[in-house]
Scaffold this active site. Structure first.
Site, PDB file in Angstrom:
ATOM      1  N   HIS A   1     -15.494 -96.605 -11.876  1.00 34.85           N
ATOM      2  CA  HIS A   1     -14.823 -95.645 -10.985  1.00 34.85           C
ATOM      3  C   HIS A   1     -14.735 -94.272 -11.642  1.00 34.85           C
ATOM      4  CE1 HIS A   1     -11.476 -94.296  -8.215  1.00 34.85           C
ATOM      5  NE2 HIS A   1     -11.222 -93.547  -9.277  1.00 34.85           N
ATOM      6  N   GLU A   2     -14.279 -94.221 -12.900  1.00 41.12           N
ATOM      7  CA  GLU A   2     -14.118 -92.937 -13.570  1.00 41.12           C
ATOM      8  C   GLU A   2     -15.464 -92.252 -13.794  1.00 41.12           C
ATOM      9  OE1 GLU A   2     -11.383 -91.607 -13.591  1.00 41.12           O
ATOM     10  OE2 GLU A   2     -10.205 -93.376 -13.158  1.00 41.12           O
TER      11      GLU A   2
ATOM     12  N   HIS B   1     -16.834 -90.436 -10.714  1.00 37.95           N
ATOM     13  CA  HIS B   1     -16.359 -89.079 -10.448  1.00 37.95           C
ATOM     14  C   HIS B   1     -17.326 -88.060 -11.056  1.00 37.95           C
ATOM     15  CE1 HIS B   1     -12.636 -89.809  -8.374  1.00 37.95           C
ATOM     16  NE2 HIS B   1     -12.130 -90.542  -9.343  1.00 37.95           N
TER      17      HIS B   1
ATOM     18  N   GLU C   1     -12.493 -90.127  -3.990  1.00 41.83           N
ATOM     19  CA  GLU C   1     -11.899 -91.355  -4.528  1.00 41.83           C
ATOM     20  C   GLU C   1     -12.616 -92.596  -4.001  1.00 41.83           C
ATOM     21  OE1 GLU C   1      -9.532 -92.408  -6.713  1.00 41.83           O
ATOM     22  OE2 GLU C   1      -9.628 -90.350  -7.443  1.00 41.83           O
TER      23      GLU C   1
ATOM     24  N   HIS D   1      -5.586 -90.772  -2.856  1.00 37.23           N
ATOM     25  CA  HIS D   1      -5.600 -92.178  -3.264  1.00 37.23           C
ATOM     26  C   HIS D   1      -5.122 -93.103  -2.146  1.00 37.23           C
ATOM     27  CE1 HIS D   1      -5.532 -90.292  -7.323  1.00 37.23           C
ATOM     28  NE2 HIS D   1      -6.276 -91.332  -7.641  1.00 37.23           N
TER      29      HIS D   1
END
Length: 444
Positions: A158-159, A162, A182, A260
């Site tokens: 996920h990170e 980005h 997100e 989020h």
């Protein structure tokens, strides 16, 4: 800063009965706020030599401080260190790089072999993980609510995702475009885990951060793509607030406009598309979503409708108009209540149009104008087209400062702070704004 744990969850933890947990959450919120101000701007890295694509991982240890990057403890090719967080981060970075390279032919986040940087053991029992524009940063968790943030491969994916978004469409981290940012990160994180486990769309759990909570929490994960709003329901954390459709869309000014929270809507759309197409998600819906980002088929401020339109179009281009795959994508968006935008909506500005927007200041006022590109002299057009390459670093937007966004088709789409722009550029932008506003008044 894009943190995996939303601020509303951390705020709930500040009232935890255990003072150690509440203190950890409060420290995490304080650090997060500082990082939002200091967020770095990444510089794309290009390979200097012609070599076969391979990951370039560097893991650093912050030793429970907030000083970045920390001490380098493992580089590409080094053996395992025995430090669980270091080795988990190293392996998960590799799994994400492998998905991008082997399934989509992309060499790292930027397509040009960008090194993958990560820092572990960040802060004192820091309850979060984030992408700061340059590297992944992972806290150890407080041990009572959160475990280490390297323990879930989809959180690491996920990170990193980005960074992929930043290198492609760079979806604005606010409102619906921020929720899409997100959501894309959740999608890629889930694909990394599914591919690592060899799971089909039907076999996957579709959870983000499964196992990140300790046994003291009533919950299975941070989020569920299959069933937004069901990931946790805890006396301290409260209930998962994510909506599953536009009927329950949350209109809020917190969390950058609910990035989020409302990401649950496009998350569920992806799950429905992936299971509707069947097989491995990275082969079906994953390719469609990737095509939209890599092909820059939406503007950086795209809303859900614009993104839905782009994915339906991308599915037709990849699998054929009227194909079962395209139908599955269209049905998925319809199921979550997102209607495709009208033709051209949410796309970059038309080729013959210059769009200028000035916003910001303490009042947050916005002025927008569009003029035909032909209305500008050739030197003026050339100056704006070259702006993205010549603008000074100090022209980044600053809090409460005035910000300009300039769009010219796909050649220019840049957002800069007024304080760093040359006088001649400011004069040109103001002139365009005045011309466009006069034209609107005449039409009215």
């Amino acid at each position: 800063m894009n943190g995996i744990v939303p601020p509303y969850l951390l705020e709930r933890l500040t009232t935890h009965a255990d003072e150690r947990v509440s203190a950890c959450a409060a420290r995490t919120l304080t650090v997060d706020e500082t990082l939002r101000v200091k967020r770095a701007v990444a510089v794309p890295t290009v390979r200097a030599t012609l070599v076969a694509p391979h990951p370039q991982r560097t893991i650093s240890d912050a030793a429970n401080t907030t000083a970045l990057p920390g001490t380098t403890v493992r580089r590409e090719g080094d053996p395992a260190t025995g430090d669980v967080a270091v080795d988990e981060a190293y392996d998960a970075l590799g799994a994400t790089w492998t998905l991008l390279q082997e399934e989509y032919g992309r060499d790292s986040l930027d397509g040009a072999g960008r090194p993958l940087l990560a820092t572990v053991h960040y802060g004192d029992r820091y309850d979060n993980a984030f992408w700061d524009g340059e590297r992944m940063v992972f806290g150890d968790g407080d041990g009572q609510v959160f475990r280490s943030f390297t323990s879930a491969v989809d959180i690491v994916g996920h990170e990193l995702a980005h960074g992929f978004v930043q290198a492609t469409v760079d979806l604005v981290y606010q409102g619906q475009s921020g929720a899409l940012n997100e959501s894309v990160a959740d999608v890629i994180g889930s694909l990394v885990k599914q591919r690592l486990l060899g799971q089909t769309a039907a076999e996957a759990d579709w959870l983000i951060g499964a196992g990140i909570f300790t046994d003291q929490v009533q919950g299975v994960a941070l989020r569920s793509l299959a069933a937004p709003g069901t990931a946790y329901d805890d006396d301290v954390l409260g209930a998962d607030p994510q909506p599953a459709s536009m009927a329950d869309y949350v209109d809020t000014t917190t969390d950058n406009g609910g990035v989020h929270i409302n990401s649950g809507i496009p998350n569920r759309a992806f799950h429905l598309a992936a299971t509707g197409i069947g097989g491995y998600s990275w082969d079906g819906a994953g390719r469609v979503w990737y095509d939209v980002l890599e092909g820059r088929m939406v503007a950086s401020d795209a809303d859900f409708a614009a993104f839905a339109t782009a994915t339906i179009r991308a599915a037709g281009e990849r699998f054929g108009d009227g194909s079962a795959q395209q139908s599955a994508v269209a049905s998925a968006w319809a199921e979550v209540g997102v209607a495709p935008a009208e033709s051209g909506a949410g796309s970059p500005a038309d080729a013959d149009t210059v769009r200028v927007e000035r916003s910001g200041g303490l009042l947050g006022r916005v002025h927008v104008a569009e003029v035909p590109e032909s209305a500008l002299a050739q030197p003026e057009r050339d100056r704006l087209v070259s702006l993205a390459e010549t603008v000074a670093p100090e022209a980044r937007p600053v809090p409460d400062g005035y910000t300009w966004r300039i769009e010219i088709s796909q050649r220019v789409d840049i957002t800069v702070g007024e304080q760093g722009l040359p006088d001649e550029v400011l004069a040109l932008l103001r002139d365009i704004l005045e011309r466009g506003e006069r034209g609107s008044q005449q039409e009215g």
